[in-house]
Scaffold this motif. Structure first.
Motif, PDB file in Angstrom:
ATOM      1  N   GLU A  24      58.267  80.837  35.699  1.00  0.00           N
ATOM      2  CA  GLU A  24      58.458  80.576  37.125  1.00  0.00           C
ATOM      3  C   GLU A  24      58.192  79.098  37.344  1.00  0.00           C
ATOM      4  OE1 GLU A  24      59.764  82.737  39.001  1.00  0.00           O
ATOM      5  OE2 GLU A  24      59.486  84.503  37.731  1.00  0.00           O
ATOM      6  N   THR A  25      58.947  78.483  38.248  1.00  0.00           N
ATOM      7  CA  THR A  25      58.922  77.028  38.379  1.00  0.00           C
ATOM      8  C   THR A  25      58.874  76.610  39.853  1.00  0.00           C
ATOM      9  OG1 THR A  25      61.331  76.817  38.479  1.00  0.00           O
ATOM     10  CG2 THR A  25      60.331  76.891  36.284  1.00  0.00           C
ATOM     11  N   THR A  26      58.743  75.299  40.054  1.00  0.00           N
ATOM     12  CA  THR A  26      58.752  74.771  41.418  1.00  0.00           C
ATOM     13  C   THR A  26      60.174  74.556  41.938  1.00  0.00           C
ATOM     14  OG1 THR A  26      58.682  72.469  40.641  1.00  0.00           O
ATOM     15  CG2 THR A  26      56.563  73.561  41.052  1.00  0.00           C
ATOM     16  N   GLY A  27      61.162  74.692  41.055  1.00  0.00           N
ATOM     17  CA  GLY A  27      62.556  74.466  41.460  1.00  0.00           C
ATOM     18  C   GLY A  27      63.485  74.665  40.288  1.00  0.00           C
ATOM     19  N   LEU A  28      64.631  74.054  40.363  1.00  0.00           N
ATOM     20  CA  LEU A  28      65.683  74.304  39.387  1.00  0.00           C
ATOM     21  C   LEU A  28      65.914  73.169  38.392  1.00  0.00           C
ATOM     22  CD1 LEU A  28      68.364  75.845  41.809  1.00  0.00           C
ATOM     23  CD2 LEU A  28      66.673  77.052  40.396  1.00  0.00           C
ATOM     24  N   SER A  29      65.259  72.020  38.575  1.00  0.00           N
ATOM     25  CA  SER A  29      65.598  70.854  37.764  1.00  0.00           C
ATOM     26  C   SER A  29      64.367  70.196  37.152  1.00  0.00           C
ATOM     27  CB  SER A  29      66.357  69.821  38.609  1.00  0.00           C
ATOM     28  OG  SER A  29      66.583  68.643  37.860  1.00  0.00           O
ATOM     29  N   PRO A  30      64.119  70.397  35.862  1.00  0.00           N
ATOM     30  CA  PRO A  30      63.010  69.678  35.227  1.00  0.00           C
ATOM     31  C   PRO A  30      63.262  68.175  35.207  1.00  0.00           C
ATOM     32  CG  PRO A  30      64.332  70.839  33.578  1.00  0.00           C
ATOM     33  CD  PRO A  30      64.808  71.302  34.914  1.00  0.00           C
ATOM     34  N   VAL A  31      64.522  67.786  35.106  1.00  0.00           N
ATOM     35  CA  VAL A  31      64.855  66.357  35.135  1.00  0.00           C
ATOM     36  C   VAL A  31      64.486  65.755  36.489  1.00  0.00           C
ATOM     37  CG1 VAL A  31      66.728  64.676  34.943  1.00  0.00           C
ATOM     38  CG2 VAL A  31      66.697  66.682  33.454  1.00  0.00           C
ATOM     39  N   GLY A  32      64.604  66.552  37.541  1.00  0.00           N
ATOM     40  CA  GLY A  32      64.272  66.082  38.885  1.00  0.00           C
ATOM     41  C   GLY A  32      62.792  66.177  39.224  1.00  0.00           C
ATOM     42  N   GLY A  33      61.982  66.576  38.256  1.00  0.00           N
ATOM     43  CA  GLY A  33      60.534  66.605  38.483  1.00  0.00           C
ATOM     44  C   GLY A  33      59.951  67.978  38.700  1.00  0.00           C
ATOM     45  N   ASP A  34      60.762  69.027  38.655  1.00  0.00           N
ATOM     46  CA  ASP A  34      60.219  70.375  38.813  1.00  0.00           C
ATOM     47  C   ASP A  34      59.420  70.759  37.582  1.00  0.00           C
ATOM     48  OD1 ASP A  34      61.077  71.221  41.405  1.00  0.00           O
ATOM     49  OD2 ASP A  34      63.129  71.254  40.640  1.00  0.00           O
ATOM     50  N   ARG A  35      58.418  71.636  37.777  1.00  0.00           N
ATOM     51  CA  ARG A  35      57.486  71.991  36.712  1.00  0.00           C
ATOM     52  C   ARG A  35      57.342  73.505  36.583  1.00  0.00           C
ATOM     53  NH1 ARG A  35      53.873  67.782  35.667  1.00  0.00           N
ATOM     54  NH2 ARG A  35      53.382  69.024  33.807  1.00  0.00           N
ATOM     55  N   ILE A  36      56.857  73.932  35.446  1.00  0.00           N
ATOM     56  CA  ILE A  36      56.520  75.343  35.230  1.00  0.00           C
ATOM     57  C   ILE A  36      55.199  75.641  35.931  1.00  0.00           C
ATOM     58  CG2 ILE A  36      55.778  77.046  33.511  1.00  0.00           C
ATOM     59  CD1 ILE A  36      57.680  75.834  31.526  1.00  0.00           C
ATOM     60  N   VAL A  37      55.159  76.761  36.646  1.00  0.00           N
ATOM     61  CA  VAL A  37      53.907  77.180  37.291  1.00  0.00           C
ATOM     62  C   VAL A  37      53.396  78.503  36.713  1.00  0.00           C
ATOM     63  CG1 VAL A  37      54.358  75.957  39.449  1.00  0.00           C
ATOM     64  CG2 VAL A  37      55.197  78.309  39.162  1.00  0.00           C
ATOM     65  N   GLU A  38      54.224  79.205  35.955  1.00  0.00           N
ATOM     66  CA  GLU A  38      53.787  80.454  35.341  1.00  0.00           C
ATOM     67  C   GLU A  38      54.658  80.720  34.114  1.00  0.00           C
ATOM     68  OE1 GLU A  38      53.165  85.231  36.389  1.00  0.00           O
ATOM     69  OE2 GLU A  38      54.421  83.966  37.677  1.00  0.00           O
ATOM     70  N   ILE A  39      54.041  81.259  33.069  1.00  0.00           N
ATOM     71  CA  ILE A  39      54.791  81.700  31.891  1.00  0.00           C
ATOM     72  C   ILE A  39      54.221  83.020  31.402  1.00  0.00           C
ATOM     73  CG2 ILE A  39      53.359  80.458  30.192  1.00  0.00           C
ATOM     74  CD1 ILE A  39      56.045  79.849  28.706  1.00  0.00           C
ATOM     75  N   GLY A  40      55.114  83.901  31.001  1.00  0.00           N
ATOM     76  CA  GLY A  40      54.701  85.189  30.459  1.00  0.00           C
ATOM     77  C   GLY A  40      55.462  85.468  29.177  1.00  0.00           C
ATOM     78  N   CYS A  41      54.755  85.892  28.140  1.00  0.00           N
ATOM     79  CA  CYS A  41      55.368  86.157  26.834  1.00  0.00           C
ATOM     80  C   CYS A  41      54.968  87.543  26.352  1.00  0.00           C
ATOM     81  CB  CYS A  41      54.912  85.137  25.798  1.00  0.00           C
ATOM     82  SG  CYS A  41      55.197  83.410  26.238  1.00  0.00           S
ATOM     83  N   VAL A  42      55.916  88.254  25.755  1.00  0.00           N
ATOM     84  CA  VAL A  42      55.691  89.586  25.203  1.00  0.00           C
ATOM     85  C   VAL A  42      56.103  89.574  23.742  1.00  0.00           C
ATOM     86  CG1 VAL A  42      56.375  92.021  25.306  1.00  0.00           C
ATOM     87  CG2 VAL A  42      56.047  90.722  27.424  1.00  0.00           C
ATOM     88  N   GLU A  43      55.237  90.062  22.881  1.00  0.00           N
ATOM     89  CA  GLU A  43      55.529  90.095  21.445  1.00  0.00           C
ATOM     90  C   GLU A  43      56.231  91.389  21.069  1.00  0.00           C
ATOM     91  OE1 GLU A  43      52.910  88.978  17.623  1.00  0.00           O
ATOM     92  OE2 GLU A  43      52.382  90.934  18.474  1.00  0.00           O
ATOM     93  N   LEU A  44      57.337  91.243  20.327  1.00  0.00           N
ATOM     94  CA  LEU A  44      58.050  92.386  19.755  1.00  0.00           C
ATOM     95  C   LEU A  44      57.976  92.299  18.239  1.00  0.00           C
ATOM     96  CD1 LEU A  44      61.412  92.524  21.794  1.00  0.00           C
ATOM     97  CD2 LEU A  44      59.261  93.687  22.297  1.00  0.00           C
ATOM     98  N   MET A  45      57.795  93.441  17.607  1.00  0.00           N
ATOM     99  CA  MET A  45      57.872  93.519  16.162  1.00  0.00           C
ATOM    100  C   MET A  45      58.899  94.583  15.811  1.00  0.00           C
ATOM    101  SD  MET A  45      56.658  92.025  13.486  1.00  0.00           S
ATOM    102  CE  MET A  45      55.095  91.316  14.008  1.00  0.00           C
ATOM    103  N   ASN A  46      60.003  94.161  15.207  1.00  0.00           N
ATOM    104  CA  ASN A  46      61.124  95.070  14.932  1.00  0.00           C
ATOM    105  C   ASN A  46      61.590  95.766  16.207  1.00  0.00           C
ATOM    106  OD1 ASN A  46      61.074  94.443  12.172  1.00  0.00           O
ATOM    107  ND2 ASN A  46      59.461  95.948  11.817  1.00  0.00           N
ATOM    108  N   ARG A  47      61.692  94.988  17.282  1.00  0.00           N
ATOM    109  CA  ARG A  47      62.183  95.430  18.584  1.00  0.00           C
ATOM    110  C   ARG A  47      61.259  96.445  19.267  1.00  0.00           C
ATOM    111  NH1 ARG A  47      67.720  93.933  17.860  1.00  0.00           N
ATOM    112  NH2 ARG A  47      67.462  91.897  16.885  1.00  0.00           N
ATOM    113  N   VAL A  48      59.987  96.467  18.881  1.00  0.00           N
ATOM    114  CA  VAL A  48      58.998  97.345  19.507  1.00  0.00           C
ATOM    115  C   VAL A  48      57.867  96.478  20.040  1.00  0.00           C
ATOM    116  CG1 VAL A  48      57.351  99.226  19.162  1.00  0.00           C
ATOM    117  CG2 VAL A  48      59.563  99.277  17.992  1.00  0.00           C
ATOM    118  N   GLU A  49      57.458  96.701  21.298  1.00  0.00           N
ATOM    119  CA  GLU A  49      56.352  95.949  21.876  1.00  0.00           C
ATOM    120  C   GLU A  49      55.060  96.257  21.136  1.00  0.00           C
ATOM    121  OE1 GLU A  49      55.903  95.660  26.154  1.00  0.00           O
ATOM    122  OE2 GLU A  49      57.945  96.430  26.427  1.00  0.00           O
TER     123      GLU A  49
END
Length: 237
Positions: free
Chosen positions: A9-34
Motif C-alpha cells: 500500500e502506498t501514498t500514491g501511484l508514482s514512486p518517481v513522483g515521490g510516493d512511498r510504501i506505507v505497508e507491505i505484506g508477504c506470504v510464504e508458499l512452499m510448493n504452492r501451499v501456505e
C-alpha cells in the motif's frame, strides 16, 4: 519450491513522483501451499497522505506517524523474501515501489526476472473476464469477507489462494477442476494412504535371469507339448 506472494500500500501511484510504501505484506508458499510464515509492516512515509490514497487503504498520516522508516526494517524484509520468486497482482507496480525504496536505502534492486504477475496469468487464462483481485476471488470461491479496505497482508493472503487456482489449483497440472472438499475429508484420505503404505510388504527385486533349475523345468515342460506350433513355422520356412 519456495515463493513469496506480496502486496504493498502506498501514498500514491508514482514512486518517481515521490510516493512511498506505507505497508507491505508477504506470504510464504512452499510448493504452492501456505506455510503460515508471513512478513507484515507499516512504514512512516515522511510525507503527507493524500485523501484519495487514504480512502483506498484507510492508513492516515496520524496512524503512520509513529511507525518505523522503511530503512529500519528493510533488512528483515530482504531476509524474509530471500531469493524466492515474488508474486504480485499488477506486479510492475509493486516491484517499482519496492525497488524505489531499496534504492533510497542505497541497496540493490530486486531483479525483475523474479517477478510473477498474477494479472498477466489471469488475462491469459481468463480472456475477456474481469481480472481485479475481488473478481478473481469471486470466480474461484475465495472468501474475502474480511476485506473491508485494501490491506497489504490481507490482499497477499487472498492473492496466494487466487495464485494457486490460476496455476492449476490443488491438483496442479491435471487440468481438472477438483470438487471442494472439507479438511476432515482430506485428513481421512491422508490417513488411509498412510495406513495402506504401512501395510504393504516390500519384496526385494527379482533377478531377471532364470536359474538353472528354472531352465530345466522349462525344457521338461516343452517336451510334453505335442505338435508345437513353432515346429510348423520352422517347416514352412
Amino acid at each position: 519450491m519456495r515463493e513469496i506472494v506480496f502486496d504493498t500500500e502506498t501514498t500514491g501511484l508514482s514512486p518517481v513522483g515521490g510516493d512511498r510504501i506505507v505497508e507491505i505484506g508477504c506470504v510464504e508458499l512452499m510448493n504452492r501451499v501456505e506455510t503460515g510464515r508471513t512478513f507484515h509492516a507499516y512504514f512512516n512515509p515522511r510525507r503527507p497522505m493524500p485523501s484519495e490514497a487514504e480512502a483506498v487503504h484507510g492508513l492516515s498520516e496520524a496512524f503512520l506517524s509513529d511507525k518505523p522508516l522503511f530503512e529500519e526494517l528493510c533488512g528483515d524484509l530482504l531476509d524474509f523474501i530471500g531469493d524466492a520468486p515474488l508474486v504480485a497482482h499488477n506486479a510492475p507496480f509493486d516491484f517499482g515501489f519496492l525497488n524505489n525504496e531499496l534504492a533510497l536505502c542505497g541497496l540493490s534492486s530486486v531483479c525483475m526476472t523474479r517477478m510473477i504477475d498474477t494479472l498477466v496469468l489471469a488475462r491469459q487464462k481468463l480472456p475477456g473476464a474481469k481480472h481485479s483481485l475481488d473478481a478473481l476471488c469471486t470466480r474461484f470461491g475465495v472468501d474475502r469477507s474480511i476485506r473491508i479496505k485494501h490491506g497489504a497482508l490481507i490482499d497477499a493472503q487472498l492473492l496466494s489462494q487466487v495464485y494457486v487456482e490460476l496455476t492449476g489449483g490443488r491438483q496442479i497440472g491435471l487440468g481438472l477442476v477438483a470438487e471442494q472438499r472439507s479438511s476432515s475429508e482430506e485428513k481421512i484420505d491422508v490417513m488411509l494412504v498412510q495406513e495402506y503404505a504401512n501395510s504393504v510388504t516390500v519384496h526385494p527385486a527379482r533377478p531377471h535371469e532364470p536359474t538353472e533349475e528354472e531352465l530345466e523345468r522349462h525344457a521338461e515342460f516343452l517336451k510334453g507339448i505335442t505338435d508345437p506350433i513353432w515346429n510348423r513355422v520352422a517347416a514352412c520356412g
